[in-house]
Write a protein that holds these residues in place. Structure first.
Motif, PDB file in Angstrom:
ATOM      1  N   ASP A  62       0.620  -1.677  -0.190  1.00  0.00           N
ATOM      2  CA  ASP A  62      -0.025   0.086  -0.141  1.00  0.00           C
ATOM      3  C   ASP A  62       0.675   1.443  -0.143  1.00  0.00           C
ATOM      4  OD1 ASP A  62      -2.781  -1.179  -0.075  1.00  0.00           O
ATOM      5  OD2 ASP A  62      -2.407  -1.543   2.420  1.00  0.00           O
ATOM      6  N   ILE A  63       2.066   1.349   0.906  1.00  0.00           N
ATOM      7  CA  ILE A  63       2.847   2.272   1.055  1.00  0.00           C
ATOM      8  C   ILE A  63       3.304   2.741  -0.543  1.00  0.00           C
ATOM      9  CG2 ILE A  63       5.144   3.286   1.830  1.00  0.00           C
ATOM     10  CD1 ILE A  63       4.266   1.860   4.799  1.00  0.00           C
ATOM     11  N   ASN A  65       2.546   1.978  -3.260  1.00  0.00           N
ATOM     12  CA  ASN A  65       1.210   2.203  -4.338  1.00  0.00           C
ATOM     13  C   ASN A  65       0.377   3.127  -3.843  1.00  0.00           C
ATOM     14  OD1 ASN A  65       1.199  -0.214  -5.593  1.00  0.00           O
ATOM     15  ND2 ASN A  65      -0.914  -1.116  -4.245  1.00  0.00           N
ATOM     16  N   LYS A  66       0.857   3.942  -3.022  1.00  0.00           N
ATOM     17  CA  LYS A  66       0.425   5.591  -2.742  1.00  0.00           C
ATOM     18  C   LYS A  66       1.546   5.933  -2.988  1.00  0.00           C
ATOM     19  CE  LYS A  66      -1.575   8.847  -0.937  1.00  0.00           C
ATOM     20  NZ  LYS A  66      -2.905   9.880  -1.476  1.00  0.00           N
ATOM     21  N   LEU A  67       3.041   5.698  -3.239  1.00  0.00           N
ATOM     22  CA  LEU A  67       4.330   6.999  -4.238  1.00  0.00           C
ATOM     23  C   LEU A  67       3.742   6.663  -4.705  1.00  0.00           C
ATOM     24  CD1 LEU A  67       7.044   5.947  -1.284  1.00  0.00           C
ATOM     25  CD2 LEU A  67       6.086   7.160  -1.023  1.00  0.00           C
ATOM     26  N   LYS A  68       4.164   5.532  -5.714  1.00  0.00           N
ATOM     27  CA  LYS A  68       2.914   5.585  -7.024  1.00  0.00           C
ATOM     28  C   LYS A  68       2.487   6.431  -7.307  1.00  0.00           C
ATOM     29  CE  LYS A  68       5.481   1.587  -7.079  1.00  0.00           C
ATOM     30  NZ  LYS A  68       5.576  -0.466  -7.971  1.00  0.00           N
ATOM     31  N   SER A  69       1.087   6.331  -6.524  1.00  0.00           N
ATOM     32  CA  SER A  69       0.557   7.431  -7.224  1.00  0.00           C
ATOM     33  C   SER A  69       0.428   9.048  -7.445  1.00  0.00           C
ATOM     34  CB  SER A  69      -1.139   7.140  -6.714  1.00  0.00           C
ATOM     35  OG  SER A  69      -1.854   7.733  -6.575  1.00  0.00           O
ATOM     36  N   ASP A  70       1.109   8.775  -5.661  1.00  0.00           N
ATOM     37  CA  ASP A  70       1.555   9.997  -5.518  1.00  0.00           C
ATOM     38  C   ASP A  70       2.354  11.180  -6.113  1.00  0.00           C
ATOM     39  OD1 ASP A  70      -0.368  10.140  -3.756  1.00  0.00           O
ATOM     40  OD2 ASP A  70       0.802  10.811  -2.112  1.00  0.00           O
ATOM     41  N   TYR A  71       3.659  10.265  -6.974  1.00  0.00           N
ATOM     42  CA  TYR A  71       4.436  10.795  -7.454  1.00  0.00           C
ATOM     43  C   TYR A  71       4.745   9.877  -9.018  1.00  0.00           C
ATOM     44  CZ  TYR A  71       5.287  13.162  -2.810  1.00  0.00           C
ATOM     45  OH  TYR A  71       4.605  13.605  -1.415  1.00  0.00           O
ATOM     46  N   PRO A  72       4.038  10.164  -8.999  1.00  0.00           N
ATOM     47  CA  PRO A  72       4.274   9.343 -10.689  1.00  0.00           C
ATOM     48  C   PRO A  72       5.105   9.283 -11.719  1.00  0.00           C
ATOM     49  CG  PRO A  72       2.625  11.310 -11.372  1.00  0.00           C
ATOM     50  CD  PRO A  72       2.568  10.988  -9.746  1.00  0.00           C
ATOM     51  N   ARG A  73       6.486   8.543 -12.533  1.00  0.00           N
ATOM     52  CA  ARG A  73       7.409   9.357 -13.302  1.00  0.00           C
ATOM     53  C   ARG A  73       6.657   9.171 -14.419  1.00  0.00           C
ATOM     54  NH1 ARG A  73      11.317   6.341 -12.023  1.00  0.00           N
ATOM     55  NH2 ARG A  73      12.350   6.124 -13.602  1.00  0.00           N
ATOM     56  N   GLY A  74       7.199   9.937 -15.003  1.00  0.00           N
ATOM     57  CA  GLY A  74       6.385  10.596 -16.685  1.00  0.00           C
ATOM     58  C   GLY A  74       5.279  11.161 -15.977  1.00  0.00           C
ATOM     59  N   ALA A  75       5.131  12.082 -15.520  1.00  0.00           N
ATOM     60  CA  ALA A  75       4.265  13.035 -15.211  1.00  0.00           C
ATOM     61  C   ALA A  75       4.254  14.340 -15.790  1.00  0.00           C
ATOM     62  CB  ALA A  75       3.438  12.917 -13.838  1.00  0.00           C
ATOM     63  N   GLY A  76       5.601  14.962 -16.813  1.00  0.00           N
ATOM     64  CA  GLY A  76       6.191  15.302 -17.374  1.00  0.00           C
ATOM     65  C   GLY A  76       6.891  16.643 -15.737  1.00  0.00           C
ATOM     66  N   TRP A  77       7.214  16.070 -15.356  1.00  0.00           N
ATOM     67  CA  TRP A  77       7.712  17.077 -13.533  1.00  0.00           C
ATOM     68  C   TRP A  77       9.273  17.492 -14.769  1.00  0.00           C
ATOM     69  CZ3 TRP A  77       4.954  16.931 -10.098  1.00  0.00           C
ATOM     70  CH2 TRP A  77       4.311  15.422  -9.677  1.00  0.00           C
ATOM     71  N   LEU A  78       9.536  19.478 -14.492  1.00  0.00           N
ATOM     72  CA  LEU A  78      10.702  19.845 -14.652  1.00  0.00           C
ATOM     73  C   LEU A  78      11.894  19.202 -14.671  1.00  0.00           C
ATOM     74  CD1 LEU A  78       9.626  22.917 -14.566  1.00  0.00           C
ATOM     75  CD2 LEU A  78       8.781  21.444 -16.737  1.00  0.00           C
TER      76      LEU A  78
END
Length: 136
Positions: A62-63, A65-78
């Protein structure tokens, strides 16, 4: 006052991973000879963190999964323009790279369900965790 340092070397095998380091930290506290004081656990990395929580498989997933949900890879972060690991940097920044516990009567004071974990956010890697025990 005594000050004791121990460096733990942790090898991770996955991109996201929780590694239970409770036993190694408790061993460092015993080795320190400190009876009453504090224990600092620090991961000197910008893409890893330290947490305390229950070592239960479902919760651990769960922890992650929550990290992946809140900080998704490839989400357009600069920052992804540089290293493609902005999600790991962000998660580490918000979770924190250190935790501090009391030491009382020569033992680490933690709750019944509190284990100490290195949170790998950009693995697999070789990580360092510094344990500093201070007190009398």
């Amino acid at each position: 006052m005594k000050v004791f340092f121990k460096e733990l070397r942790i090898s991770t095998s996955q991109l996201y991973e929780l590694v239970d380091i409770t036993r190694q930290v408790e061993e460092a506290v015993r080795e320190s000879g400190v009876v009453n004081g504090i224990c600092l656990i620090h991961a000197p990395h910008a893409t890893a963190a330290i947490i305390a929580n229950e070592h239960e498989a479902g919760l651990m997933q769960d922890i992650l999964n929550k990290l992946k949900s809140d900080y998704p890879r490839g989400a357009g972060w600069l920052h992804d323009r540089i290293d493609d690991n902005a999600s790991a940097h962000l998660a580490s920044a918000f979770i924190g790279s250190s935790r501090t516990f009391p030491v009382m009567n020569g033992r680490l004071v933690r709750g019944t369900w509190q284990n100490i974990f290195l949170v790998e956010l950009d693995g697999p890697r070789s990580r360092r965790v510094l344990v500093e025990v201070m007190g009398e």
